[in-house]
Design a protein around this motif. Structure first.
Motif, PDB file in Angstrom:
ATOM      1  N   GLU A 282     -57.914 -59.832 -81.963  1.00 25.73           N
ATOM      2  CA  GLU A 282     -57.764 -60.468 -83.272  1.00 25.73           C
ATOM      3  C   GLU A 282     -58.891 -61.457 -83.528  1.00 25.73           C
ATOM      4  N   MET A 283     -59.352 -62.141 -82.491  1.00 28.59           N
ATOM      5  CA  MET A 283     -60.489 -63.051 -82.667  1.00 28.59           C
ATOM      6  C   MET A 283     -61.768 -62.284 -82.956  1.00 28.59           C
TER       7      MET A 283
ATOM      8  N   GLU B  83     -61.802 -59.475 -84.618  1.00 24.42           N
ATOM      9  CA  GLU B  83     -61.657 -59.134 -86.038  1.00 24.42           C
ATOM     10  C   GLU B  83     -62.011 -60.312 -86.921  1.00 24.42           C
ATOM     11  N   TRP B  84     -61.573 -61.494 -86.530  1.00 23.72           N
ATOM     12  CA  TRP B  84     -61.903 -62.704 -87.290  1.00 23.72           C
ATOM     13  C   TRP B  84     -63.420 -62.912 -87.333  1.00 23.72           C
TER      14      TRP B  84
ATOM     15  N   LEU C 201     -60.616 -54.767 -90.649  1.00 23.68           N
ATOM     16  CA  LEU C 201     -59.437 -55.627 -90.530  1.00 23.68           C
ATOM     17  C   LEU C 201     -58.157 -54.880 -90.884  1.00 23.68           C
TER      18      LEU C 201
ATOM     19  N   THR D 165     -52.226 -60.559 -88.771  1.00 26.74           N
ATOM     20  CA  THR D 165     -52.600 -60.925 -87.399  1.00 26.74           C
ATOM     21  C   THR D 165     -51.369 -61.109 -86.538  1.00 26.74           C
TER      22      THR D 165
END
Length: 226
Positions: free
Chosen positions: A126-127, A129-130, A144, A153
């Motif tokens: 997820e980080m 993706e961020w 995303l 998320t």
């Protein structure tokens, strides 16, 4: 095949990089560290999920569109399925690595720490993706696959948690039996004189959960030599 005419080339690469890196790595270490058949099948299935998602983008996979329209969902559910697999498959991978390389073999902490490792991997993803969203702006929307959900998320990590937990509950015993068989094959290769001895001589109660696989195999090899 998944790289042929993908919806977005950058998204394809970001989604399939795990396969592009993981497959050569697996081949490279196979002779020294072969995996169980169960784990190989799960990794192959996960690779297909990643490649399909990379080709279409997770928000536009046709099968997911069909499920959405058939059941009246408000979004394409393929992304949720992908994150379930993100917990389901790595749980067996982490479990196998811990059983074969750490003192956690046979420990009550094996299952909880396996789930924690899967959650940690999900959080790292997820980080990533961020970071992609910050770097790419609107260009990262396909990667995303939030589809307008502000809680995407959290849902992704929750799906990984469910996948890891279900994987351990469903496959734990099967995985233990395959680990014993894998250890026996490695002993047979290391000690060709013992190849004629049937693997079934190992007592049945040694194939259950949380057993010391290598200790069982060593004891079996000593019995053969005697």
């Amino acid at each position: 095949m998944s790289a042929w005419g993908p919806h977005d080339r950058t998204t394809w690469f970001l989604e399939t990089v795990w396969v592009v890196v993981g497959l050569p790595l697996l081949v490279l270490v196979w002779r020294r560290f072969p995996l169980t058949n169960l784990l190989c099948c799960l990794l192959a299935a996960h690779a297909v999920v990643l490649m399909v998602g990379g080709h279409y983008t997770y928000a536009q996979v046709p099968l997911g569109d069909w499920v959405r329209d058939t059941f009246g969902l408000d979004r394409n559910p393929y992304d949720r399925f992908g994150h379930l697999m993100q917990g389901f498959v790595p749980a067996v991978l982490v479990r196998e690595l811990l059983v074969r390389t750490s003192p956690l073999r046979g420990s009550r902490w094996l299952a909880p720490l396996t789930v924690c490792a899967c959650l940690a991997f999900s959080a790292v993803f997820e980080m990533l993706e961020w970071a992609a969203a910050v770097a790419g702006g609107h260009a990262a929307d396909a990667f995303l696959a939030t589809q307008g959900d502000v809680w995407d998320t959290q849902w992704d990590m929750f799906c990984a948690l469910i996948g890891a937990t279900v994987s351990l509950l469903l496959l734990g015993r099967v995985h233990d039996r395959q680990l014993v068989k894998l250890s026996l094959r490695r002993v047979a290769v290391a000690d060709p004189q013992g190849q004629d001895e049937p693997a079934q001589q190992i007592p049945a109660d040694h194939t259950g959960d949380q057993v010391g696989h290598e200790a069982v195999v060593r004891r079996h090899a000593q019995d053969q030599q005697q």
